[in-house]
Design a protein around this motif. Structure first.
Motif, mmCIF file in Angstrom:
data_model
loop_
_atom_site.group_PDB
_atom_site.id
_atom_site.type_symbol
_atom_site.label_atom_id
_atom_site.label_comp_id
_atom_site.label_asym_id
_atom_site.label_seq_id
_atom_site.Cartn_x
_atom_site.Cartn_y
_atom_site.Cartn_z
ATOM 1 N N THR A 2 32.258 32.445 41.168
ATOM 2 C CA THR A 2 32.831 33.282 40.119
ATOM 3 C C THR A 2 32.390 32.775 38.750
ATOM 4 O O THR A 2 32.371 31.575 38.494
ATOM 5 C CB THR A 2 34.367 33.232 40.213
ATOM 6 O OG1 THR A 2 34.747 33.631 41.510
ATOM 7 C CG2 THR A 2 35.009 34.121 39.201
ATOM 8 N N ASP A 6 34.264 34.911 32.757
ATOM 9 C CA ASP A 6 34.909 36.142 33.206
ATOM 10 C C ASP A 6 36.257 35.828 33.857
ATOM 11 O O ASP A 6 37.253 36.505 33.607
ATOM 12 C CB ASP A 6 33.996 36.876 34.188
ATOM 13 C CG ASP A 6 34.568 38.211 34.610
ATOM 14 O OD1 ASP A 6 35.045 38.949 33.727
ATOM 15 O OD2 ASP A 6 34.528 38.509 35.816
ATOM 16 N N ALA A 7 36.289 34.805 34.696
ATOM 17 C CA ALA A 7 37.525 34.420 35.373
ATOM 18 C C ALA A 7 38.592 34.028 34.356
ATOM 19 O O ALA A 7 39.749 34.451 34.454
ATOM 20 C CB ALA A 7 37.261 33.271 36.347
ATOM 21 N N THR A 9 38.842 34.920 31.229
ATOM 22 C CA THR A 9 39.266 36.107 30.483
ATOM 23 C C THR A 9 40.275 36.912 31.293
ATOM 24 O O THR A 9 41.321 37.319 30.784
ATOM 25 C CB THR A 9 38.046 36.980 30.125
ATOM 26 O OG1 THR A 9 37.160 36.203 29.315
ATOM 27 C CG2 THR A 9 38.461 38.229 29.379
ATOM 28 N N ARG A 10 39.957 37.147 32.578
ATOM 29 C CA ARG A 10 40.873 37.915 33.436
ATOM 30 C C ARG A 10 42.194 37.177 33.644
ATOM 31 O O ARG A 10 43.257 37.784 33.606
ATOM 32 C CB ARG A 10 40.215 38.211 34.788
ATOM 33 C CG ARG A 10 39.178 39.314 34.712
ATOM 34 C CD ARG A 10 38.625 39.727 36.064
ATOM 35 N NE ARG A 10 37.845 38.649 36.658
ATOM 36 C CZ ARG A 10 38.187 37.962 37.753
ATOM 37 N NH1 ARG A 10 39.275 38.241 38.410
ATOM 38 N NH2 ARG A 10 37.415 37.001 38.216
ATOM 39 N N ALA A 13 44.319 37.398 30.464
ATOM 40 C CA ALA A 13 44.890 38.740 30.314
ATOM 41 C C ALA A 13 46.077 38.915 31.252
ATOM 42 O O ALA A 13 47.131 39.433 30.852
ATOM 43 C CB ALA A 13 43.824 39.798 30.594
ATOM 44 N N ARG A 14 45.924 38.487 32.485
ATOM 45 C CA ARG A 14 47.027 38.592 33.460
ATOM 46 C C ARG A 14 48.197 37.713 33.025
ATOM 47 O O ARG A 14 49.358 38.110 33.129
ATOM 48 C CB ARG A 14 46.530 38.196 34.849
ATOM 49 C CG ARG A 14 47.576 38.233 35.910
ATOM 50 C CD ARG A 14 48.015 39.641 36.216
ATOM 51 N NE ARG A 14 49.092 39.600 37.192
ATOM 52 C CZ ARG A 14 49.953 40.553 37.363
ATOM 53 N NH1 ARG A 14 49.869 41.670 36.681
ATOM 54 N NH2 ARG A 14 50.910 40.438 38.250
ATOM 55 N N GLU A 101 40.193 39.291 42.771
ATOM 56 C CA GLU A 101 40.588 40.466 41.986
ATOM 57 C C GLU A 101 42.034 40.837 42.303
ATOM 58 O O GLU A 101 42.830 41.138 41.414
ATOM 59 C CB GLU A 101 39.656 41.637 42.292
ATOM 60 C CG GLU A 101 39.896 42.845 41.436
ATOM 61 C CD GLU A 101 39.532 42.649 39.977
ATOM 62 O OE1 GLU A 101 40.192 43.271 39.134
ATOM 63 O OE2 GLU A 101 38.606 41.880 39.675
ATOM 64 N N PRO A 104 44.462 36.800 41.559
ATOM 65 C CA PRO A 104 43.654 35.956 40.680
ATOM 66 C C PRO A 104 43.939 34.453 40.785
ATOM 67 O O PRO A 104 43.075 33.646 40.472
ATOM 68 C CB PRO A 104 43.976 36.461 39.275
ATOM 69 C CG PRO A 104 44.738 37.709 39.436
ATOM 70 C CD PRO A 104 45.219 37.792 40.835
#
Length: 114
Positions: A2, A6-7, A9-10, A13-14, A101, A104
């Protein structure tokens, strides 16, 4: 493997969503407790619906679930920083992107999921 950027950032956000949920659930619990404090009604025997005790318990359970998810996401961010995010803690193989996805903060691949 991964992409760590990107990980992260996600995950962040979560985490922001979950932290909002934690605050909202704490407010709900506080509101229920406050409304019960101002009332001397016997809601335990109210045939019209749920009791304040049940509502308080429900809101407390939702708050606890959000707190647990918050801790899991913070631990996942630590794994991103350590370079171990997306790696199964049991077998050391990559955790499939679809699993990350959906979950997470997953620490295990599908084969070793609990």
């Amino acid at each position: 493997m991964t992409d760590p950027t990107d990980a992260e950032t996600r995950l962040r956000a979560r985490l922001a969503e979950v932290e909002e949920r934690v605050v909202a659930q704490r407010r709900a619990v506080d509101g229920i407790v406050e409304s019960a404090r101002d009332s001397n009604a016997d809601d335990e025997h109210d045939p019209e619906g749920a009791t304040l005790a049940w509502e308080r318990q429900q809101a407390s359970a939702l708050a606890a679930g959000a707190e647990t998810e918050r801790r899991e996401l913070l631990a996942a961010l630590d794994r991103v920083a350590a370079g171990t995010y997306g790696v199964c803690e049991v077998c050391g193989r990559p955790i499939p992107a679809a699993r990350l996805e959906a979950r997470p903060a997953a620490t295990r691949c599908v084969e070793h999921a609990r």
